[in-house]
Design an enzyme around this catalytic site. Structure first.
Site, PDB file in Angstrom:
ATOM      1  N   ASP A  67     -21.312 -67.103  -7.355  1.00  0.00           N
ATOM      2  CA  ASP A  67     -21.117 -66.678  -8.741  1.00  0.00           C
ATOM      3  C   ASP A  67     -20.196 -67.618  -9.515  1.00  0.00           C
ATOM      4  OD1 ASP A  67     -18.927 -65.914  -7.186  1.00  0.00           O
ATOM      5  OD2 ASP A  67     -19.197 -63.785  -7.494  1.00  0.00           O
ATOM      6  N   ASN A 136     -14.528 -52.102  -5.506  1.00  0.00           N
ATOM      7  CA  ASN A 136     -15.547 -51.121  -5.906  1.00  0.00           C
ATOM      8  C   ASN A 136     -16.861 -51.339  -5.150  1.00  0.00           C
ATOM      9  OD1 ASN A 136     -16.482 -53.455  -7.032  1.00  0.00           O
ATOM     10  ND2 ASN A 136     -16.525 -52.724  -9.149  1.00  0.00           N
ATOM     11  N   HIS A 138     -18.393 -54.301  -4.857  1.00  0.00           N
ATOM     12  CA  HIS A 138     -19.255 -55.397  -5.333  1.00  0.00           C
ATOM     13  C   HIS A 138     -19.308 -56.533  -4.319  1.00  0.00           C
ATOM     14  CE1 HIS A 138     -15.680 -57.374  -7.643  1.00  0.00           C
ATOM     15  NE2 HIS A 138     -15.914 -58.083  -6.582  1.00  0.00           N
ATOM     16  N   GLU A 143     -22.180 -55.605  -9.467  1.00  0.00           N
ATOM     17  CA  GLU A 143     -21.303 -54.451  -9.665  1.00  0.00           C
ATOM     18  C   GLU A 143     -22.068 -53.151  -9.420  1.00  0.00           C
ATOM     19  OE1 GLU A 143     -18.234 -54.784 -10.056  1.00  0.00           O
ATOM     20  OE2 GLU A 143     -17.759 -56.556 -11.247  1.00  0.00           O
TER      21      GLU A 143
HETATM   22  C1  F6R Z   1     -16.257 -64.192  -5.325  1.00  0.00           C
HETATM   23  C2  F6R Z   1     -16.988 -62.966  -5.076  1.00  0.00           C
HETATM   24  C3  F6R Z   1     -16.340 -61.630  -5.124  1.00  0.00           C
HETATM   25  C4  F6R Z   1     -15.165 -61.502  -4.153  1.00  0.00           C
HETATM   26  C5  F6R Z   1     -14.544 -60.104  -4.204  1.00  0.00           C
HETATM   27  C6  F6R Z   1     -13.345 -59.958  -3.297  1.00  0.00           C
HETATM   28  O1  F6R Z   1     -17.132 -65.306  -5.251  1.00  0.00           O
HETATM   29  O2  F6R Z   1     -18.134 -63.060  -4.852  1.00  0.00           O
HETATM   30  O3  F6R Z   1     -17.313 -60.660  -4.810  1.00  0.00           O
HETATM   31  O4  F6R Z   1     -15.608 -61.784  -2.867  1.00  0.00           O
HETATM   32  O5  F6R Z   1     -14.165 -59.809  -5.521  1.00  0.00           O
HETATM   33  O6  F6R Z   1     -12.316 -60.749  -3.799  1.00  0.00           O
HETATM   34  P1  F6R Z   1     -10.966 -60.987  -2.976  1.00  0.00           P
HETATM   35  O7  F6R Z   1     -11.321 -61.802  -1.798  1.00  0.00           O
HETATM   36  O8  F6R Z   1     -10.074 -61.723  -3.944  1.00  0.00           O
HETATM   37  O9  F6R Z   1     -10.441 -59.632  -2.593  1.00  0.00           O
END
Ligand code: F6R
Length: 248
Positions: A67, A136, A138, A143
Site C-alpha cells: 500500500d 481493527n 485491517h 479496512e
Molecule cells: C502497512 C500495512 C498495515 C500495517 C498495520 C499494522 O503496509 O499494510 O496494514 O501492517 O497497520 O501496523 P503496525 O505494524 O505499525 O502495527
C-alpha cells in the site's frame, strides 16, 4: 495455520526473517509481498544484517508492496516508498526497478489501481506475502467493510487508522485520509503468507481475526481460509490466542 510464539520482538523479527530468507534462498528470483508499519522494522533490520554478512542475495528478487498513501510522493518521509528505501532497499542489493509500491502521486485512482493490478499479474502473483495486523483487523489498508475488496483500490482510511498514523505527522491536517492498497484477492492468491504481530495492543485483534468468524468486518479473518499462513508473534500479542502454538 502455523503459529510461532517468540519471547520478544527481537526473536519475532528473527523468526520472520528466517522465513523470508528461506524463500529467497530457495527461489532467488521470488516475488516478495512487503508491508510497512512498525512491526516489520526489526525483520528488515535482520534481513539487512544477513545480507551484510553475505548470507542473502536480493539481486534477482522482485518486491510488491501492499500500500501507499494517496497524495504524498516517494521523497516524503512518511511515504511507504521512502520507508521501504530506508529500511530495506537502500541497504541490500535489490534492483530498485524490481521494487513496486503503488504510485501515491497518481491522482487518477482508477489508473493507479489498474496499473498496480497489472504489475502483480505480470509478475505471476506473490510467492511470500508479509503482513502486519491493524488494531481493527485491517491488512494492507483493507479496512473493515461489508464485503472483501478484491483488487487494488483507493480507500478512505478509518478514523482509528488515521489517529494511529497521526504520530508520524506534524499535524492532523497533514495525515493522509486516503491510500491505495492491494486488495484481498491478491493477498489471498499469495502462495505463502506470514503475519507478524507484536505487543499487548494486538492480543484482542489476534484472537478475533484468527479464532473468530470470517467476516469482512475483520478483514484479516479471511486469512483463516488461506492454506499456508504462518503467524509469528511475541508472548503478549499471542496471550489471548488459544489455538495450538509452536514455541520459539
Ligand atoms: C502497512 C500495512 C498495515 C500495517 C498495520 C499494522 O503496509 O499494510 O496494514 O501492517 O497497520 O501496523 P503496525 O505494524 O505499525 O502495527
Amino acid at each position: 495455520m502455523k503459529v510461532y510464539q517468540e519471547k520478544d520482538y527481537e526473536q519475532v523479527s528473527r523468526r520472520a526473517a528466517n522465513i523470508i530468507a528461506a524463500q529467497v534462498i530457495i527461489k532467488p528470483d521470488c516475488v516478495l509481498g512487503l508491508a510497512t508499519g512498525s512491526t516489520p522494522v526489526g525483520t528488515y533490520e535482520e534481513l539487512v544484517r544477513r545480507y551484510q554478512e553475505g548470507d542473502l542475495d536480493f539481486s534477482a528478487v522482485h518486491s510488491i508492496n501492499l500500500d501507499e498513501y494517496r497524495g504524498i510522493g516517494a521523497d516524503h518521509e512518511q511515504s511507504y516508498r521512502y520507508f521501504m528505501n530506508s529500511h530495506l532497499f537502500d541497504a541490500v542489493n535489490i534492483d530498485k526497478k524490481n521494487t513496486f509500491v503503488p504510485d501515491g502521486m497518481e491522482q487518477d485512482s482508477e489508473k493507479a489501481c489498474r496499473d498496480y493490478d497489472e504489475i502483480i499479474r505480470a509478475h505471476g502473483g506473490i510467492d511470500l506475502q508479509i503482513l502486519g495486523l491493524g488494531h481493527n483487523g485491517h491488512i494492507g489498508f483493507n479496512e473493515p467493510d461489508d464485503t472483501f475488496a478484491k483488487g487494488t483500490h483507493c480507500v478512505k482510511l478509518s478514523e482509528s487508522t488515521i489517529s494511529a498514523n497521526a504520530r508520524f505527522f506534524a499535524s492532523m491536517d497533514e495525515v493522509p485520509k486516503e491510500a491505495y492498497t492491494m486488495g484481498i484477492r491478491s493477498i489471498m492468491q499469495a502462495k505463502k503468507i506470514v503475519v507478524i504481530v507484536n505487543g499487548e495492543g494486538k492480543k484482542d485483534i489476534v484472537k478475533e481475526a484468527f479464532l473468530g468468524p470470517v467476516t469482512p468486518r475483520v478483514p484479516a479473518s479471511v486469512l483463516q481460509l488461506h492454506p499456508d499462513v504462518t503467524l509469528v508473534g511475541d508472548e503478549a500479542a499471542l496471550s489471548e490466542y488459544q489455538g495450538s502454538i509452536l514455541k520459539g
